[in-house]
Design a protein around this motif. Structure first.
Motif, PDB file in Angstrom:
ATOM      1  N   LEU B 157      -6.376   4.075   1.818  1.00 40.58           N
ATOM      2  CA  LEU B 157      -6.190   2.695   1.373  1.00 40.58           C
ATOM      3  C   LEU B 157      -4.964   2.627   0.472  1.00 40.58           C
ATOM      4  O   LEU B 157      -4.619   3.610  -0.187  1.00 40.58           O
ATOM      5  N   ALA B 158      -4.338   1.450   0.424  1.00 43.51           N
ATOM      6  CA  ALA B 158      -3.284   1.200  -0.553  1.00 43.51           C
ATOM      7  C   ALA B 158      -3.320  -0.285  -0.905  1.00 43.51           C
ATOM      8  O   ALA B 158      -3.567  -1.123  -0.033  1.00 43.51           O
ATOM      9  N   LEU B 159      -3.090  -0.584  -2.182  1.00 40.84           N
ATOM     10  CA  LEU B 159      -3.147  -1.972  -2.646  1.00 40.84           C
ATOM     11  C   LEU B 159      -1.756  -2.396  -3.097  1.00 40.84           C
ATOM     12  O   LEU B 159      -1.051  -1.617  -3.767  1.00 40.84           O
ATOM     13  N   SER B 160      -1.362  -3.620  -2.743  1.00 38.89           N
ATOM     14  CA  SER B 160      -0.056  -4.125  -3.174  1.00 38.89           C
ATOM     15  C   SER B 160      -0.070  -4.336  -4.688  1.00 38.89           C
ATOM     16  O   SER B 160      -1.138  -4.446  -5.298  1.00 38.89           O
ATOM     17  N   SER B 161       1.109  -4.409  -5.304  1.00 40.57           N
ATOM     18  CA  SER B 161       1.174  -4.481  -6.771  1.00 40.57           C
ATOM     19  C   SER B 161       0.545  -5.770  -7.303  1.00 40.57           C
ATOM     20  O   SER B 161       0.044  -5.795  -8.419  1.00 40.57           O
ATOM     21  N   ASP B 162       0.518  -6.843  -6.506  1.00 40.65           N
ATOM     22  CA  ASP B 162      -0.135  -8.072  -6.961  1.00 40.65           C
ATOM     23  C   ASP B 162      -1.652  -8.051  -6.673  1.00 40.65           C
ATOM     24  O   ASP B 162      -2.358  -8.994  -7.003  1.00 40.65           O
TER      25      ASP B 162
END
Lengths: 98, 469
Positions: B157-162
């Motif tokens: 998984l990866a989450l955007s900075s916002d």
């Protein structure tokens, strides 16, 4: 005699070359975006908002607005285990091991 | 920083010099992670513990034990107050490091292989081998949303900075992009998700029906590839047919046949009678009669309006493939023993049979002029038979031959092999060209005007090859 053999060869060759590739691919029904060839091992956002993903021996960079592949890095020797960006987003570190 | 056998090593990121060693784990370390503020370091190991360390001193601050399964993933909450561990048995263990209070989140049905802190301090995102991704409220232990769509274990998984966009990477060889606020998939895949099992084009060549093992059948516009209709069933779909006016589609979902209205997109009714998978469907030009055949060896004539059986003929040894030569009132059936049965189509009366192959017949096809019948055998041979006396005219050994082969009006034979469609001259029985693909083709279909060749693939896509002008 020589001429008739020569003609015979010609006649045999012409229809073959005409039918060699009579069809071309023009359309695809259905599409899988972000399709890989192998299981996806790691995903990341790049500093400029692109998507980064990796499979066994390749790293892909995807345009986040069009979902198209913009770059492939394939100089992986053993297999990507993990990847991470440096805090300034300029360097991508790859763990490559068996 | 790396995890060696059973101690955590801390390295200077600039000089790569070893700074510190953390001792305590009794078995191999699986993963290590820093807290967001960098003040804590957590590690998980095969000793079923999660340990939190002070990276500045090397002191072990916490050691928590899992009661079920082994830790496979670890993450701090965004505020660094909670440490979360995903278990091989599907539980997520969440310890509040202020009170050492433990809560166990139990919604996942299989290994939790990746954990990620949400943007808000009280949220956690988990990826599981049960194919789902879940967003949790850690205060209440309640699932905020479940992201479903992957076909196999979610691994990364990866989450955007916002905090609004989530990437998920899966064993199913796809990456998906999600709007985490709405739970909707951005850039969703179009079309079938798995193997294409049958293709059928409309009499005017403008539309294509496809069906696949993902339990759906779809109608496409041939002009631009637009998906016009999706017809979902309860089982794998293995056969599909248009009615003459393109008003109806019949789709075989395992033993059932569903009649769909292509104008309204609604299911009209179900035809029940086959005892095994339906493999072939055909509407009469008047659209009042539907023919079907199945692996159970039966051919059934149905009343389209009522869904009632008008006639049923059962053959020995099942039916694996069917070819109809309507102009000569001839129906050819191929079975797993390698036999071809010939029936008078109007009466469903058997008129002839012969052994064509030593193994299963994958596919049958009549040539355009009706003078020849092609059979594709499991042993890798294509045989060509005279329809006058059923004598063998020719045998083609094709290396790596797959299930499908067809003949076009230009007297070309298309045979599916390993990632290729090999083209042979029908008259000369010699290879004349190859269409190479990066995806494995499974099935071929030729349009009524024989200008278009449709190829269904293992990745759920259908390629259209058109005759060059």
């Amino acid at each position: 005699m020589l001429r008739s053999i020569f003609l015979g060869v010609l006649i045999f060759l012409i229809p073959l070359s005409l039918t060699a590739q009579p069809y071309e691919r023009v359309l695809t029904f259905g599409s899988e975006n972000f399709k890989h060839d192998f299981p996806v091992r790691s995903v990341l956002f790049s500093a400029d908002g692109k998507f980064v993903s990796c499979q066994e021996k390749d790293i892909f960079l995807w345009d986040a607005t069009t979902a198209t592949k913009v770059r492939t890095i394939s100089e992986i020797k053993y297999g990507v285990v993990a990847m991470a960006y440096s805090p300034d987003g300029k360097t991508l570190a790859i763990e490559d091991s068996c | 920083m790396t995890a060696a056998e059973s101690h955590v090593l801390l390295f200077d990121a600039k000089t790569f010099a070893k700074v510190r060693q953390f001792e305590g784990h009794a078995d191999q370390i699986v993963y290590v992670v820093f807290s967001p503020d960098g003040k804590n370091l957590a590690s998980i190991a095969w000793d079923q513990t999660v340990r939190v360390w002070n990276p500045a001193t090397g002191e072990q601050k916490k050691s928590y034990s899992l009661t079920n399964g082994y830790p496979k993933s670890v993450a701090f909450s965004a505020d660094g107050q909670r440490i979360c561990a995903g278990s091989s048995s599907g539980e997520i263990y969440v310890w509040d490091m202020r009170s050492d209070a433990l809560s166990i989140l139990t919604e996942h049905k299989d290994e939790v292989g990746f954990l990620l802190a949400g943007k808000e301090p009280h949220t956690l995102i988990s990826a599981s081998a049960d194919t789902t991704v879940k967003l949790w409220n850690l205060e209440t232990g309640v699932v905020i949303s479940t992201l479903s769509g992957h076909a196999d274990a979610v691994k990364a998984l990866a989450l955007s900075s916002d905090g609004k966009t989530l990437l998920s990477g899966s064993q199913d060889t796809t990456m998906k992009v999600w709007n985490l606020t709405t739970g909707q998939e951005l850039f969703p895949a179009q079309g079938h998700k798995k193997d294409i099992s049958a293709l059928f084009s409309s009499s005017d060549g403008r539309y294509l029906l496809s069906c696949g093992v993902d339990q759906s059948a779809k109608m496409w516009r041939v002009k631009d590839g637009k998906e016009m209709l999706s017809m979902r069933g309860d089982y794998e779909s293995g056969a599909v047919a248009f009615s003459a006016s393109n008003t109806y589609a019949a789709v075989g979902y395992f033993k059932e046949i569903w009649l769909w209205n292509l104008v309204t997109g609604e299911k009209i009714h179900k035809f029940e009678g086959h005892k095994n998978s339906v493999r072939w469907l055909y509407f009469t030009p008047e659209e009042d009669i539907l023919y079907s055949s199945g692996w159970d060896g039966s051919i059934i004539r149905w009343d389209v309006k009522t869904g009632k059986i008008l006639q049923e003929v059962v053959t020995e040894n099942g039916i694996d493939c069917v070819a109809l030569l309507a102009s000569q009132n001839l129906l050819a059936l191929g079975n797993w023993q390698g036999d071809v049965y010939l029936y008078e189509f109007s009466t469903l009366r058997k008129i002839h049979q012969f052994t064509a192959h030593t193994a299963m017949i994958f596919n049958l096809y009549f040539s355009e002029d009706g003078l020849e019948l092609l059979t594709v055998g499991e042993e890798g041979q294509i045989k060509i038979w005279s329809t006058q006396d059923w004598k063998l005219l020719s045998t083609l050994a094709v290396k790596g031959l797959k299930k499908s082969a067809i003949v076009s009006h230009k007297s070309l034979l298309f045979a599916i092999t390993e990632k290729k469609i090999e083209i042979f001259s029908w008259k000369m029985r010699t290879p004349v060209g190859v269409l190479s693909q990066t995806t494995q083709p499974l099935i071929l279909h030729v349009s009524p005007d024989e200008k278009d060749i449709f190829v269904g693939n293992t990745n759920g896509t259908v390629f259209l090859y058109r005759e060059k002008k």
